[in-house]
Design a protein around this motif. Sequence first.
Motif, short mmCIF file in Angstrom:
data_model
loop_
_atom_site.label_atom_id
_atom_site.label_comp_id
_atom_site.label_asym_id
_atom_site.label_seq_id
_atom_site.Cartn_x
_atom_site.Cartn_y
_atom_site.Cartn_z
N PRO A 1 40.20 11.69 90.19
CA PRO A 1 41.35 10.82 89.87
C PRO A 1 41.12 9.38 90.30
O PRO A 1 41.47 8.45 89.58
N ALA A 2 40.54 9.20 91.46
CA ALA A 2 40.36 7.84 91.95
C ALA A 2 39.45 7.03 91.04
O ALA A 2 39.58 5.81 90.94
N ASP A 3 38.54 7.71 90.35
CA ASP A 3 37.65 7.01 89.45
C ASP A 3 38.43 6.38 88.29
O ASP A 3 37.98 5.41 87.69
N LEU B 1 43.06 2.09 76.47
CA LEU B 1 42.18 2.90 77.30
C LEU B 1 41.60 4.01 76.44
O LEU B 1 42.34 4.80 75.84
N LEU B 2 40.29 4.03 76.34
CA LEU B 2 39.64 5.12 75.62
C LEU B 2 39.19 6.16 76.63
O LEU B 2 38.41 5.85 77.54
N VAL B 3 39.71 7.36 76.51
CA VAL B 3 39.30 8.45 77.41
C VAL B 3 38.45 9.39 76.57
O VAL B 3 38.98 10.17 75.78
N ASP B 4 37.16 9.26 76.73
CA ASP B 4 36.27 10.05 75.89
C ASP B 4 36.13 11.46 76.44
O ASP B 4 36.00 11.65 77.65
N GLU B 5 36.18 12.41 75.54
CA GLU B 5 35.98 13.82 75.88
C GLU B 5 36.84 14.24 77.06
O GLU B 5 36.36 14.71 78.09
N ILE B 6 38.10 14.04 76.88
CA ILE B 6 39.06 14.28 77.99
C ILE B 6 39.01 15.72 78.46
O ILE B 6 39.25 16.01 79.64
N ASN B 7 38.66 16.63 77.59
CA ASN B 7 38.66 18.03 78.02
C ASN B 7 37.43 18.41 78.81
O ASN B 7 37.24 19.56 79.18
N GLN C 1 42.61 15.32 84.81
CA GLN C 1 43.44 15.23 83.58
C GLN C 1 44.90 14.93 83.92
O GLN C 1 45.53 14.04 83.35
N SER C 2 45.42 15.69 84.87
CA SER C 2 46.85 15.52 85.14
C SER C 2 47.13 14.18 85.78
O SER C 2 48.18 13.57 85.53
N ALA C 3 46.18 13.68 86.61
CA ALA C 3 46.38 12.34 87.17
C ALA C 3 46.49 11.32 86.06
O ALA C 3 47.38 10.45 86.06
N LEU C 4 45.63 11.44 85.08
CA LEU C 4 45.63 10.50 83.95
C LEU C 4 46.92 10.60 83.14
O LEU C 4 47.57 9.59 82.81
N LEU C 5 47.30 11.86 82.88
CA LEU C 5 48.45 12.05 81.99
C LEU C 5 49.76 11.63 82.65
O LEU C 5 50.67 11.13 81.98
N GLU D 1 54.30 7.79 82.87
CA GLU D 1 55.20 6.94 83.65
C GLU D 1 54.86 5.47 83.56
O GLU D 1 55.59 4.63 84.07
N LEU D 2 53.72 5.15 82.98
CA LEU D 2 53.26 3.76 82.82
C LEU D 2 53.13 3.06 84.17
O LEU D 2 53.35 1.86 84.29
N GLN D 3 52.84 3.85 85.19
CA GLN D 3 52.60 3.24 86.51
C GLN D 3 51.69 4.17 87.30
O GLN D 3 51.56 5.35 87.00
N VAL D 4 51.06 3.58 88.30
CA VAL D 4 50.09 4.34 89.11
C VAL D 4 50.56 4.25 90.55
O VAL D 4 50.89 3.18 91.05
#
Lengths: 305, 668
Positions: free
Chosen positions: A73-75, A101-107, A114-118, A123-126
Amino acid sequence: MASYPLQNLIDRAETVIFGKRREITLALAAFLAKGHLLIEDLPGLGKTTLARALASLSGLSFSRIQCTNDLLPADILGVSVYERQGGAFRFLPGPIFSQVLLVDEINRATPKTQSALLEAMEELQVTSDGETRALPQPFFVIATQNPAHHIGTFPLPESQLDRFAMRLALGYPDVEAERALLTADNSQNRLGTLKAMCSAEDIFRHQQTAQTVFVAPALLDYIQAILSASRQNSHFRHGLSPRAGLSLLAIARAFAYLDGRKAVLPDDIQAILPSVACHRLRLRQNDESARPEDIEAMLRGIPIP
Amino acid sequence: MNIFPKTRAVTSGDYLPHAEFPWLLAVVLVTVLPHFPYLPYGLIAIIVGILLYFFLRWQRGYRATSAWIKVPIAIFVGLAIVLNYRLLYFQNAGVQETGVAVLSFCMTIKLLELKGRRDIMVIVALGYFLLLTHYFYTQEFLAGIWLFASALVVTAALLHLHDDPERPVRQTLKQASYLLLQAIPLALILYLLFPRLDGPLWAIPRGQSNQTGLAGYMRPGHITQLAQSDEVAFRAQFSGAIPPRRQLYWRGPVLSQYDGVNWIANDYALYTPPIETSGTPVPYTLILEPHYRSWLLPLEMPTSFTGIPGIHFNRNGVLLSARPISTRTRLEFISYPEYRMEVGTLNSFQRNSNLQLPDDRNPRSQRLAEQFRAENPMPEQMAARILRFFREEPFYYTLNPPLLGAHAVDDFLFSSRQGFCEHYASAFVVMMRAAGIPARVVTGYLGGELNPVDQVLTVRQSTAHAWAEIWTAENGWLRYDPTSVIPPERTSLEILDQQNENSPEFINIALTGLSLLQRAQYQWDALNNRWNYWVLGYTAERQREYFSRFGLVNPGWKKIALFFAGISFLSLGLLAWLILRKRVKSLEPAWAIWLSACEKLNRSGIETPQWETPLALVQRLKTTWPERAKLNATLRHLARLVYAVRYENARVPIRLLKKARARLEPYA
């Protein structure tokens, strides 16, 4: 004569991804509807090219995450580092702090990542180290994934899939497009020549206007009929969520807007429904996501209001 | 090629839609029939004849009647009308009657020369006009209802002429009533705000001689049968308590000049006699039926009067209007039942004219009066003596008195001793004058009947009355009613019935104790009273009063016009907003048209699945049936219209959609 907003942008994108005007338009509609896009297809069909073309044409900041199973997630979100001179922690924003943001091959990423990203997408915030940081606006995630049964993948659960407003499959190009692709220059070079055709403000404005497109009460009836049909259809494990309904409405508006209209038509809803519904519906018989044919079969049972 | 099989060209006058004949007949009947009571019998016969002839022709295939038949009829009727009404016309009356007769005839004979739609339109337009002429005769509440119903029929006929002939009658009537109801607010605005004239435009004293009521003169002994008329003279509504019946003397013309035969009112000099009042004021509203005279018939004695301009007293205390009352008129009065008029001195003219008697008439009465006067020096005593004479001698009250001779009062006092109020009042005044006491005859009305529903007092012509006034220096003019002293047993039977009602106080009749018919009668009267009060009583003066409430005091016509335009603009805007708003909501007809068009396609073998969007269907037909280009183009047009109405919030007249659907027909 009606004007077609952003048509020049679509035209230009088509010089990079041949013969995929419809998909480009749909992707842009998702963008204008403030929804996120999932592109699912085999490798080498131009998923990344589409994402990069949209980002650079719209003049937004772009970054890309290539997912692997050791991505943390930190990455994505960024880390706080201790600075000796200041004697304090400084936050180094991760690649998620960009507009496209392009997230290539998310799976290929682990469920934790994944859940950190989603969560950030939704929420549009980190939030990291107890501090909440807003993501830049507009914020548009294009995630690509290989079909689920590929080796070394962590398929996205339904709850996560629902957060993507739209899923597109690019599919193989047709004969002409393939020929053009083969005879043209290197696609990477062509991508480099793309110049921004609008600004973040323009996109923001288009997003605002798109949501003013008129939706007749009869069409709201139609959308409700579709939602209710999906919930009662025995072929699907479960029906479409209210969020899916909202996405359908917003994307239908954006789609009509890109077609230069001021009102949504039932044709718009029928056109976008597979892209909005397929990834959210799972077939009872094989536990795979629904195919456009299944959606069409469902539509046949719903009279146009 | 017939592209519009079900729609009809509006302008073409070249064919005659026979489907309109029943409607035409209805229009002629509702507009001409109510005029029948006022038309000459000959004309009625001709009109009925024409109607029957039209009916026969219609049944056997209509053809316009040849001019050889029409023209002679027209000339004959024209001459007949001129001759029939000429007399009336030169009496400065009957102008409206002549016009109405001509119109009624024209309307009917038009049925014989129908050639195209244009002629039907003429009849319908004439129908609207003829409807209006009913108001020459009556402006009653019932007439209003009848006219509304007639207007409904005429409007429905007009609608039917422009509509699908197969449309059911009920729907046509329904639409017509919608149209009429929509017109009501506008009519109301026009009614309230359109500048009013003080009198009607056609202020011609119509049929004056037929009017019953007070005549302004009196000839006791010359009629042997008093016309008893149930016609209403006026209605009164009291805002407070109703005074007792014995005070309900409604003052009309005062008759002071006597030539031995006639009592005449020669009192048109403008001069207000001094009036002192005491006691409680009685405020009330009077709705006067037109009597084509100037007197206003207030309760004795009015001090405040409004309603029409130019109300004034004459020197005998009669309240007059500036012009004859030729329409129903609403007046507001305040009267004092306790009053004294002309106390102290009487000027020589008044004194002389109220003592005047022809020397050569009624010698016995004069002698008797002098004899009485010698016994009773005070005027009041003198009056009481005469009343006692009436009471003690066998005087009878009857409406059928015998004829009297040249010395009418002598004949009455000493031989016939039968008469009604005029005889008694006349004899009383003659004797008072003979005794040297100023006296005069007052005519008017006494009492009235109370409607228990709305407490409105109705005064009919049958309660017309005559009484007397004598003058004394201390009390001015005092009212004496010599008729009232005749005891009931000396009153003829037909009057007794009335007198039973004439109890001194009004008994508040409980509605529950009445028969259903009586109750309905009272309710109906009450409704008519309301109508008279609010609708017909809305005069120019009242309008000015309402305007002044809006800050328009004595406005010129420009101001009124502006005010009027402003209000009209506002209310029309409101109406338009209501209608347009409704139109956005009611989108269903567009979809119904699309679905019916789909059915047409189905019948000709084109599938139209319900889930397919109209444009998708158009697209599919274009690819699968490219050879049917015209059908595809029409269908595409219809689909675009349906989309515009149903999904794009556009306001497209449903007519266009119907047209497009109709155009599909030849191809589908």
